[in-house]
Design a protein around this motif. Structure first.
Motif, PDB file in Angstrom:
ATOM      1  N   GLU A  50       0.822  -0.950   0.119  1.00 48.35           N
ATOM      2  CA  GLU A  50      -0.006   0.058  -0.099  1.00 48.35           C
ATOM      3  C   GLU A  50       0.831   1.225   0.183  1.00 48.35           C
ATOM      4  N   LYS A 286     -11.364  -5.014  10.708  1.00 47.72           N
ATOM      5  CA  LYS A 286     -12.204  -5.008   9.363  1.00 47.72           C
ATOM      6  C   LYS A 286     -11.273  -5.842   8.252  1.00 47.72           C
ATOM      7  N   LYS A 287      -9.868  -5.104   8.240  1.00 51.01           N
ATOM      8  CA  LYS A 287      -9.018  -5.704   7.175  1.00 51.01           C
ATOM      9  C   LYS A 287      -8.187  -6.945   7.425  1.00 51.01           C
ATOM     10  N   TYR A 288      -7.879  -7.279   8.901  1.00 50.11           N
ATOM     11  CA  TYR A 288      -7.166  -8.547   9.081  1.00 50.11           C
ATOM     12  C   TYR A 288      -7.824  -9.280  10.280  1.00 50.11           C
ATOM     13  N   TYR A 303       1.938  -4.942  12.586  1.00 47.23           N
ATOM     14  CA  TYR A 303       1.271  -3.942  11.970  1.00 47.23           C
ATOM     15  C   TYR A 303       1.535  -2.620  12.531  1.00 47.23           C
TER      16      TYR A 303
END
Length: 370
Positions: A50, A286-288, A303
Motif C-alpha cells: 500500500e 475489518k482488514k485483518y 502492523y
C-alpha cells in the motif's frame, strides 16, 4: 574534526536520501511461535504494498525477510546477513524476546535501527540508541495485572515461569515489582514440557491465593491443565502473551476463569467508542480480522511496528535527521496496540492505558477491567 563531520554527513545521507529503502524482516515463519511470524509477514507485505502504491516515501520500499525458525541463534545469523550483505536501512522483528536479545549486539554495532515485535522489557531496558519495540513491555503487563490483584485483596502469590527469555524476563520483573505481595514459591519449567504437575503441586502446597504463570504459546495451555487438575478453583493469572485465541483452543476447559493483562484487540467489540484506539482497532479488525482469528492477535505488533517505521522514515527524510532520532520523535501515534509516545528515554512508548484485564468465560475472552 573533519572525520567527525564526514561521519555525520554519511549517516544523514544513509537515512535521508535512499535510492531504494530496504527493510529487513526477522520473522518466526516456522517453529513454536510461527503463529506470530506468518501473519506478521502477510501484514508487513500488505502495508508495504500500500505504501508503494501511494508512493508514500517517494521511493520504492523493498522488504527482505528471513525465517528465524523461532531460534535466537538463527535470528542473530540472519541479522548479520541483513546488515552486511543486504545492507538494509532498518530491521523489523524478531518476534520472540530471546531472538530479539540475540540481535541487539548486531544492530547496535552497525548502528542499524531495529523495531522488535517482542514483549520482554529487557529488549528496551536499559534504553539502547538503536533498539525499539512495538508490544507493551513485560513491566507494563505485570503492573496492570498486579494492580488488579491488589484491588481484589490478593497478597500471596506463587509464580511459575518458563526458561525462555520471555519467561525469565517476566520472573525478573515480577520480583522487581512484587512490593505488597508475598511470593510463596517460584518454579521454573521448560517451554517444551508436556506436563508441569510437579511444579504446580509444589506451588500449591504453600497455599497461595493466586498462581501467576509467565510463558507464551502451547506452554501456557500445558501449565493451565496441570494446575487445574490439582486445583480447579485457584485464581490463575497468565501473561499478556497468553491473551490469544490459541490459548482457548489448546487449554480448553482448563482456560476457564483465567485472568490476564491483554491488548484491547482481544476484546475489540467491548472497547467503548470513546477510547482513542477504537477507530484503529475497528479498521484493523475489518482488514485483518479473519487472519488474526486463525493465527494470533499478537500479529498486530507487526502492523504497528511497520507503520511506526514508515512514519519515522518519512519524518527522517522531511527533517533531514537520522532514522533513529526520527523514531524517538514519534508521539501520539494511535496504533492497534496502543497510543505510542516514543522519546529518548522510552523506546516502547506505551503505558498502562494501552492494556486491559480480560477473563476467560464460557470459552471466550471477556473484558474484566479497563
Amino acid at each position: 574534526m573533519k572525520k567527525t563531520v564526514i561521519t555525520i554527513l554519511m549517516l544523514l545521507v544513509s537515512v535521508c536520501a535512499y535510492a531504494e529503502i530496504k527493510i529487513g524482516a526477522l520473522l518466526a515463519l516456522s517453529g513454536p511461535i510461527s503463529n506470530l511470524g506468518k501473519p506478521g509477514q502477510e501484514i508487513i507485505d500488505g502495508v508495504i504494498a500500500e505504501a508503494n502504491k501511494t508512493n508514500m516515501l517517494g521511493e520504492k520500499i523493498t522488504v527482505v525477510s528471513y525465517d528465524t525458525q523461532s531460534l535466537p541463534d538463527r535470528a542473530q545469523t540472519y541479522a548479520k546477513k541483513l546488515i552486511a550483505k543486504d545492507r538494509v536501512n532498518v530491521i523489523v522483528g524478531p518476534n520472540g524476546t530471546g531472538e530479539a536479545l540475540s540481535v541487539l549486539g548486531e544492530a547496535m554495532s552497525s548502528k542499524t535501527p531495529m523495531m522488535a515485535f517482542a514483549g520482554g522489557t529487557s529488549v528496551v531496558m536499559p534504553v539502547r540508541p538503536y533498539i525499539f519495540k512495538s508490544p507493551q513491555t513485560t513491566t507494563t503487563a505485570i503492573e496492570k495485572a498486579f494492580n488488579y490483584l491488589k484491588k481484589k485483596g490478593i497478597t500471596k502469590i506463587a509464580v511459575a515461569a518458563d526458561a525462555t527469555g520471555f519467561g525469565q524476563d517476566g520472573l525478573d520483573q515480577i520480583n522487581k515489582y512484587s512490593k505488597g505481595f508475598t511470593i510463596t514459591g517460584i518454579e521454573k519449567f521448560n517451554a517444551t514440557d508436556n506436563d508441569v504437575t510437579t511444579q504446580m503441586s509444589k506451588l500449591l502446597s504453600a497455599k497461595p491465593q493466586a498462581v501467576v504463570i509467565w510463558t507464551v504459546g502451547r506452554a501456557g495451555a500445558i501449565a493451565a491443565k496441570s494446575l487445574r487438575a490439582l486445583d480447579p478453583n485457584i485464581l490463575m493469572v497468565q501473561s499478556h502473551g497468553i491473551a490469544d485465541n490459541s490459548y482457548l483452543k489448546l487449554a480448553g476447559a482448563a482456560a476457564e476463569n483465567t485472568i490476564m493483562p491483554s491488548v484491547k484487540l482481544t476484546v475489540a467489540s467491548s472497547i467503548p467508542a470513546s477510547d482513542p484506539q477504537k477507530k484503529a482497532i475497528d479498521l484493523f479488525v475489518k482488514k485483518y480480522g479473519k487472519l488474526i482469528d486463525e493465527t494470533s492477535v499478537h500479529a498486530s505488533y507487526a502492523y504497528d511496528g511497520i507503520n511506526i517505521v514508515l512514519a519515522a522514515l518519512k519524518k527522517a527524510k522531511a527533517e533531514k535527521i537520522p532514522l533513529q532520532q526520527a523514531m524517538e520523535k514519534i508521539t501520539n501515534f494511535v496504533g492497534v496496540t496502543g497510543v505510542y509516545n516514543m522519546s529518548k528515554s522510552d523506546h516502547c512508548g506505551l503505558d498502562l492505558s494501552s492494556m486491559v484485564i480480560v477473563k476467560v468465560k464460557d470459552g471466550k475472552f471477556v473484558l474484566e477491567e479497563m
